[in-house]
Design a protein around this motif. Structure first.
Motif, PDB file in Angstrom:
ATOM      1  N   LEU A 289       0.826  -1.203   0.000  1.00  0.00           N
ATOM      2  CA  LEU A 289       0.000   0.000   0.000  1.00  0.00           C
ATOM      3  C   LEU A 289       0.862   1.255   0.000  1.00  0.00           C
ATOM      4  O   LEU A 289       0.512   2.258  -0.630  1.00  0.00           O
ATOM      5  CB  LEU A 289      -0.939  -0.001   1.207  1.00  0.00           C
ATOM      6  CG  LEU A 289      -2.058  -1.051   1.187  1.00  0.00           C
ATOM      7  CD1 LEU A 289      -2.889  -0.966   2.457  1.00  0.00           C
ATOM      8  CD2 LEU A 289      -2.951  -0.870  -0.047  1.00  0.00           C
ATOM      9  N   TYR A 290       1.993   1.184   0.684  1.00  0.00           N
ATOM     10  CA  TYR A 290       2.892   2.346   0.721  1.00  0.00           C
ATOM     11  C   TYR A 290       3.420   2.650  -0.682  1.00  0.00           C
ATOM     12  O   TYR A 290       3.527   3.810  -1.084  1.00  0.00           O
ATOM     13  CB  TYR A 290       4.055   2.088   1.679  1.00  0.00           C
ATOM     14  CG  TYR A 290       4.951   3.290   1.897  1.00  0.00           C
ATOM     15  CD1 TYR A 290       4.496   4.382   2.627  1.00  0.00           C
ATOM     16  CD2 TYR A 290       6.239   3.335   1.366  1.00  0.00           C
ATOM     17  CE1 TYR A 290       5.307   5.489   2.830  1.00  0.00           C
ATOM     18  CE2 TYR A 290       7.042   4.434   1.563  1.00  0.00           C
ATOM     19  CZ  TYR A 290       6.580   5.503   2.292  1.00  0.00           C
ATOM     20  OH  TYR A 290       7.376   6.604   2.485  1.00  0.00           O
ATOM     21  N   GLU A 291       3.722   1.605  -1.430  1.00  0.00           N
ATOM     22  CA  GLU A 291       4.222   1.774  -2.798  1.00  0.00           C
ATOM     23  C   GLU A 291       3.151   2.375  -3.705  1.00  0.00           C
ATOM     24  O   GLU A 291       3.455   3.150  -4.622  1.00  0.00           O
ATOM     25  CB  GLU A 291       4.686   0.433  -3.362  1.00  0.00           C
ATOM     26  CG  GLU A 291       5.967  -0.099  -2.743  1.00  0.00           C
ATOM     27  CD  GLU A 291       6.322  -1.475  -3.280  1.00  0.00           C
ATOM     28  OE1 GLU A 291       5.572  -1.980  -4.143  1.00  0.00           O
ATOM     29  OE2 GLU A 291       7.340  -2.039  -2.831  1.00  0.00           O
ATOM     30  N   ARG A 292       1.880   2.021  -3.461  1.00  0.00           N
ATOM     31  CA  ARG A 292       0.797   2.435  -4.357  1.00  0.00           C
ATOM     32  C   ARG A 292       0.208   3.808  -4.009  1.00  0.00           C
ATOM     33  O   ARG A 292      -0.479   4.400  -4.842  1.00  0.00           O
ATOM     34  CB  ARG A 292      -0.318   1.388  -4.326  1.00  0.00           C
ATOM     35  CG  ARG A 292       0.085   0.063  -4.954  1.00  0.00           C
ATOM     36  CD  ARG A 292      -1.068  -0.938  -4.911  1.00  0.00           C
ATOM     37  NE  ARG A 292      -0.708  -2.188  -5.580  1.00  0.00           N
ATOM     38  CZ  ARG A 292      -1.501  -3.246  -5.670  1.00  0.00           C
ATOM     39  NH1 ARG A 292      -2.722  -3.195  -5.123  1.00  0.00           N
ATOM     40  NH2 ARG A 292      -1.101  -4.344  -6.291  1.00  0.00           N
ATOM     41  N   MET A 293       0.424   4.290  -2.793  1.00  0.00           N
ATOM     42  CA  MET A 293      -0.225   5.535  -2.392  1.00  0.00           C
ATOM     43  C   MET A 293       0.484   6.742  -2.999  1.00  0.00           C
ATOM     44  O   MET A 293       1.670   6.684  -3.345  1.00  0.00           O
ATOM     45  CB  MET A 293      -0.300   5.644  -0.865  1.00  0.00           C
ATOM     46  CG  MET A 293       0.997   5.935  -0.163  1.00  0.00           C
ATOM     47  SD  MET A 293       0.880   5.723   1.674  1.00  0.00           S
ATOM     48  CE  MET A 293      -0.572   6.656   2.102  1.00  0.00           C
ATOM     49  N   GLY A 294      -0.261   7.823  -3.120  1.00  0.00           N
ATOM     50  CA  GLY A 294       0.280   9.042  -3.682  1.00  0.00           C
ATOM     51  C   GLY A 294       1.062   9.856  -2.667  1.00  0.00           C
ATOM     52  O   GLY A 294       1.458   9.337  -1.617  1.00  0.00           O
ATOM     53  N   PRO A 295       1.314  11.148  -2.963  1.00  0.00           N
ATOM     54  CA  PRO A 295       2.043  12.017  -2.036  1.00  0.00           C
ATOM     55  C   PRO A 295       1.382  11.997  -0.656  1.00  0.00           C
ATOM     56  O   PRO A 295       0.147  12.018  -0.546  1.00  0.00           O
ATOM     57  CB  PRO A 295       1.932  13.399  -2.680  1.00  0.00           C
ATOM     58  CG  PRO A 295       1.716  13.113  -4.133  1.00  0.00           C
ATOM     59  CD  PRO A 295       0.907  11.854  -4.191  1.00  0.00           C
ATOM     60  N   ALA A 296       2.200  11.936   0.397  1.00  0.00           N
ATOM     61  CA  ALA A 296       1.654  11.734   1.732  1.00  0.00           C
ATOM     62  C   ALA A 296       2.321  12.638   2.765  1.00  0.00           C
ATOM     63  O   ALA A 296       3.420  13.157   2.557  1.00  0.00           O
ATOM     64  CB  ALA A 296       1.822  10.276   2.144  1.00  0.00           C
TER      65      ALA A 296
END
Length: 332
Positions: A46-53
């Protein structure tokens, strides 16, 4: 020996918050609006797939501790992180908020907990949490001077998942009560209530917990009813004091036969509901620790929750104390 208004105990989690569309949740099998426990592999995916955070110290009770400190009360915190990059972020961030945090970090694995929080356009947040080092919180981490010298010991229901943390909470509650202090608990999540309903009720009925924080869905789940008023009536018999939030409909506080209906504040825009309940508890506990009337405590909770849902993330970007003064709830 320091005295604290409130000691918060919880899962020490680094929040990683990003905006996401509804389709993203469906494509990644994320349950909307819930706290989903995940393993290390899914956390990486999920970390790889999420956008700017945005990354910051989080966790439910950590958010409450930061809010209490922002109001001007003294707050301490128990929670377990690892001696790694995210652990250092958590430690620095919560201390920078003015919270006393001295729990010894883990030297090795598991790594510091993290929660990927996806905020959809309607402001709803869906949490995907890898607990990591959180599960290692134990009775050995209980600092007796803090537990015995805090006006209220407050813990999050989420912390009931790690087995040894239960013993840490019970130990802290025993120390608090032996020193004439109060113990408060947040029910945290309907799914959490489903897992531990009987244990939560036992905590209340045995007097281990004096004060309950919950939202309407959590309360109905606790008493397995679809009717809010039925659940509220049952709660009166099990708890000395409770504050139940109802979203845009405000909140209700019960104490014995007394009831206080609290209005939600008007907001300009709903941005992100992350931390709304945590900040409500912060406002309420600030008022409670300062011996303010219960309706004022509720209105301070409502104010803090209303402020936090108009920004991204659960840490206030304005002074809650000043906001309380401006609203006529606190003295300058």
């Amino acid at each position: 020996m320091a005295n604290y208004d409130v000691l918060c105990i919880g899962n020490a989690i680094v929040d990683i918050i990003a905006r996401a569309e509804e389709d993203f949740l469906k494509d990644n099998d994320i349950i909307k609006g819930a706290m989903n426990l995940i393993d290390a592999d899914r956390a990486e995916l999920l970390y790889e797939r999420m956008g700017p955070a945005i990354e910051s110290s989080g966790g439910s009770a950590g958010n409450t501790a930061a809010g209490i400190a922002n109001f001007g009360s003294s707050a301490a915190y128990f929670g377990k992180v690892a001696d790694d990059h995210l652990g250092k972020i958590f430690r620095h961030d919560i201390r920078a908020q003015g919270v006393a945090f001295d729990t010894e970090p883990l030297a090795d694995t598991p790594p510091t907990a993290r929660s990927m929080i996806f905020v959809t356009p309607d402001g709803e947040r869906s949490m995907n949490t890898y607990l990591g080092a959180c599960v290692e919180l134990s009775p050995e981490d209980v600092e007796e001077d803090k537990a015995g010298n805090s006006g209220v010991v407050y813990f999050e229901g989420y912390l009931w998942d790690p087995p040894r943390a239960k013993n840490a909470i019970r130990k802290s509650a025993e120390i608090a009560h032996s020193n004439g202090k109060k113990v408060a608990m947040s029910l945290s999540d309907p799914f959490c209530v489903d897992r531990y309903r009987e244990e939560f009720l036992e905590l209340m009925r045995s007097g281990t917990v004096d004060i309950i924080f919950a939202n309407g869905e959590e309360l109905k789940s606790l008493y397995q009813t679809a009717d809010f008023e039925t659940a509220l009536t049952a709660l009166r018999d099990d708890c000395d004091l409770a504050a139940i939030t109802k979203g845009a409909d405000g909140s209700v506080i019960i104490s014995g036969d007394d009831t206080y209906d609290i209005q939600a504040i008007e907001i300009n825009e709903l941005v992100d509901t992350t931390g709304a309940g945590d900040l409500y508890a912060a406002g309420f506990l600030h008022g409670y620790s300062q011996n303010l009337d219960l309706d004022i405590c509720g209105n301070l909770g409502s104010l803090a929750a209303g402020i936090i849902i108009q920004q991204i993330g659960p840490r206030p970007q304005v002074s809650l104390k000043q906001a309380g003064i401006d609203a006529g709830l606190l003295k300058a």
